[in-house]
Design a protein around this motif. Structure first.
Motif, PDB file in Angstrom:
ATOM      1  N   ASP A 131      64.084  65.292  17.485  1.00 56.10           N
ATOM      2  CA  ASP A 131      65.325  65.349  18.254  1.00 56.10           C
ATOM      3  C   ASP A 131      66.092  64.043  18.105  1.00 56.10           C
ATOM      4  O   ASP A 131      65.545  63.041  17.632  1.00 56.10           O
ATOM      5  N   ILE A 132      67.352  64.081  18.484  1.00 56.99           N
ATOM      6  CA  ILE A 132      68.198  62.890  18.517  1.00 56.99           C
ATOM      7  C   ILE A 132      68.684  62.718  19.950  1.00 56.99           C
ATOM      8  O   ILE A 132      69.394  63.574  20.478  1.00 56.99           O
ATOM      9  N   HIS A 133      68.282  61.630  20.572  1.00 55.15           N
ATOM     10  CA  HIS A 133      68.621  61.374  21.975  1.00 55.15           C
ATOM     11  C   HIS A 133      69.417  60.073  22.047  1.00 55.15           C
ATOM     12  O   HIS A 133      68.861  58.987  21.889  1.00 55.15           O
ATOM     13  N   PHE A 137      75.368  59.855  24.865  1.00 60.30           N
ATOM     14  CA  PHE A 137      75.669  61.277  24.693  1.00 60.30           C
ATOM     15  C   PHE A 137      74.714  62.074  25.575  1.00 60.30           C
ATOM     16  O   PHE A 137      73.493  61.975  25.425  1.00 60.30           O
ATOM     17  N   LEU A 138      75.239  62.827  26.509  1.00 60.27           N
ATOM     18  CA  LEU A 138      74.415  63.468  27.527  1.00 60.27           C
ATOM     19  C   LEU A 138      73.467  64.517  26.960  1.00 60.27           C
ATOM     20  O   LEU A 138      72.336  64.664  27.410  1.00 60.27           O
ATOM     21  N   TYR A 234      59.198  56.302  18.586  1.00 59.90           N
ATOM     22  CA  TYR A 234      60.229  57.151  19.185  1.00 59.90           C
ATOM     23  C   TYR A 234      59.618  58.455  19.703  1.00 59.90           C
ATOM     24  O   TYR A 234      59.910  58.891  20.827  1.00 59.90           O
ATOM     25  N   ASN A 235      58.741  59.049  18.921  1.00 61.16           N
ATOM     26  CA  ASN A 235      58.103  60.308  19.339  1.00 61.16           C
ATOM     27  C   ASN A 235      57.193  60.121  20.549  1.00 61.16           C
ATOM     28  O   ASN A 235      57.028  61.028  21.361  1.00 61.16           O
ATOM     29  N   SER A 236      56.596  58.928  20.665  1.00 62.58           N
ATOM     30  CA  SER A 236      55.701  58.660  21.794  1.00 62.58           C
ATOM     31  C   SER A 236      56.460  58.296  23.065  1.00 62.58           C
ATOM     32  O   SER A 236      55.864  58.220  24.145  1.00 62.58           O
ATOM     33  N   GLY A 237      57.770  58.051  22.938  1.00 60.99           N
ATOM     34  CA  GLY A 237      58.574  57.675  24.092  1.00 60.99           C
ATOM     35  C   GLY A 237      58.653  56.182  24.315  1.00 60.99           C
ATOM     36  O   GLY A 237      59.344  55.716  25.241  1.00 60.99           O
ATOM     37  N   SER A 238      57.963  55.386  23.497  1.00 62.48           N
ATOM     38  CA  SER A 238      58.030  53.927  23.625  1.00 62.48           C
ATOM     39  C   SER A 238      59.437  53.429  23.334  1.00 62.48           C
ATOM     40  O   SER A 238      59.901  52.442  23.911  1.00 62.48           O
ATOM     41  N   GLN A 240      63.080  54.884  23.734  1.00 58.20           N
ATOM     42  CA  GLN A 240      63.630  56.022  24.473  1.00 58.20           C
ATOM     43  C   GLN A 240      64.794  56.689  23.761  1.00 58.20           C
ATOM     44  O   GLN A 240      64.886  57.917  23.713  1.00 58.20           O
ATOM     45  N   PHE A 241      65.702  55.879  23.214  1.00 57.73           N
ATOM     46  CA  PHE A 241      66.929  56.427  22.641  1.00 57.73           C
ATOM     47  C   PHE A 241      66.992  56.172  21.131  1.00 57.73           C
ATOM     48  O   PHE A 241      66.553  55.119  20.638  1.00 57.73           O
TER      49      PHE A 241
END
Length: 340
Positions: A131-133, A137-138, A234-238, A240-241
């Motif tokens: 994904d791209i977060h 961008f909401l 990025y995939n682990s959430g370390s 965030q964006f």
């Protein structure tokens, strides 16, 4: 914990040997970068040994912790399969670069070899950008069936962009130190981060002494390793964006975008190297450290400005404008010198 301290001593001692006993072992390494008076303007033959230093330190890290503390390896790689795939892919990328340094592979052939290696690595380890977060961008963009293609594209673009920056002493080495520090602070296990960081310091010392270059073997290897860990964190959430990563990779992204469009509009092969990179236009050399500092500032400015402005989109626009303005200013100066 004790194993980590011992490893720090081992890696420091190993790189001390690589730096201060270079002349005793360097004659065994036969890959040399020779000046050609066109793209390569250095004055003497130089060993292309940078990638070997990086790879040796990665092997030292893996061998040490595989023997003494496999739990440390499992903090970085979730299984022995993932470790094996990463190691084989890293060595393959290194060898592709080494062959290119030796015989100057056709650009398309090199691209196919790299894309094939990276594709196998992505498929076997499933290390995909899903994904791209973006912070500004909401809506989160899910890639779904396009995840593999987008991940492969991201690898290839960054590896080529990173390799394009390797044209001036110290430039990629200093930038790589910034990237590995960013990764460590973003959650990369310190032991592997330190192994890479110390290897970079050893390379920088030898590069500063005009003894070695990084070469394609080193630039491609580093770019693959950085890409791999950016995606994992990025995939682990370390991380965030997605734009947090863009902040530290903005200049290589701008460089490859500009060069691709300029080559297209000039009817040139987009895969063929030239002397139109930022370090050629700003023309850094050892007698002009202010220009070197300017280039290094461009590398790190987006990341630090993102803390000050709290709006990554504004930072991207501002830094992009500054980048293209500097290109125009220094290109005009260069053209003035040529025609004066």
């Amino acid at each position: 914990m004790m194993e980590s301290y011992i490893f720090l001593f081992v890696v420091l001692f190993f790189n001390f040997f690589l730096v201060f006993f270079f002349r005793f072992y360097s004659h065994f390494f036969k890959i040399i970068d020779r000046p050609d008076g066109q793209r390569k303007l250095h004055k003497k033959d130089v060993k292309v040994f940078g990638g070997t230093i990086i790879l040796l330190n990665l092997l030292l890290y893996i061998l040490y912790f595989y023997c003494f503390d496999r739990n440390d390896l499992l903090k970085v790689f979730h299984s022995e399969k993932e470790l094996a795939v990463f190691l084989i892919a890293s060595m393959s990328i290194y060898l592709i670069g080494l062959v290119d340094d030796k015989i100057n592979l056709p650009a398309l052939n090199k691209l196919i070899l790299i894309a094939t290696t990276v594709s196998i690595s992505i498929f076997l380890n499933n290390n995909l950008i899903q994904d791209i977060h973006l912070s500004f961008f909401l809506t989160q963009i899910y890639l779904d069936k396009y995840s593999f293609i987008f991940t492969l594209f991201s690898y290839i673009i960054f590896m080529n962009a990173f390799n394009m920056l390797d044209g001036i002493d110290l430039q990629v080495g200093c930038y790589s130190c910034f990237l590995i520090i960013f990764l460590i602070f973003s959650g990369l296990e310190e032991t592997i981060g330190i192994a890479i960081f110390v290897a970079l310091l050893a390379y920088l010392k030898l590069n500063y002494d005009n003894k070695i270059f990084l070469g394609d073997n080193g630039a491609l290897l580093l770019a693959y390793v950085f890409s791999y860990f950016f995606i994992k964190l990025y995939n682990s959430g370390s991380i965030q964006f997605s734009d947090e990563i863009l902040m530290v990779l903005l200049l290589p992204g701008l460089e490859i975008t500009r060069l691709i469009f300029e080559r297209i509009f000039s009817n040139k092969n987009i895969l063929k190297g030239d002397r139109n990179h930022i370090h050629h236009i700003i023309h850094f050399n050892r007698k002009n450290y202010l220009r070197f500092l300017l280039i290094q500032t461009l590398f790190v400015a987006p990341y630090f400005l993102s803390f000050a402005f709290k709006n990554n989109l504004a930072v991207i626009i501002f830094c992009s404008a500054v980048y293209f303005l500097l290109i125009l200013i220094f290109r005009k100066k260069r053209n003035t010198k040529i025609y004066s």
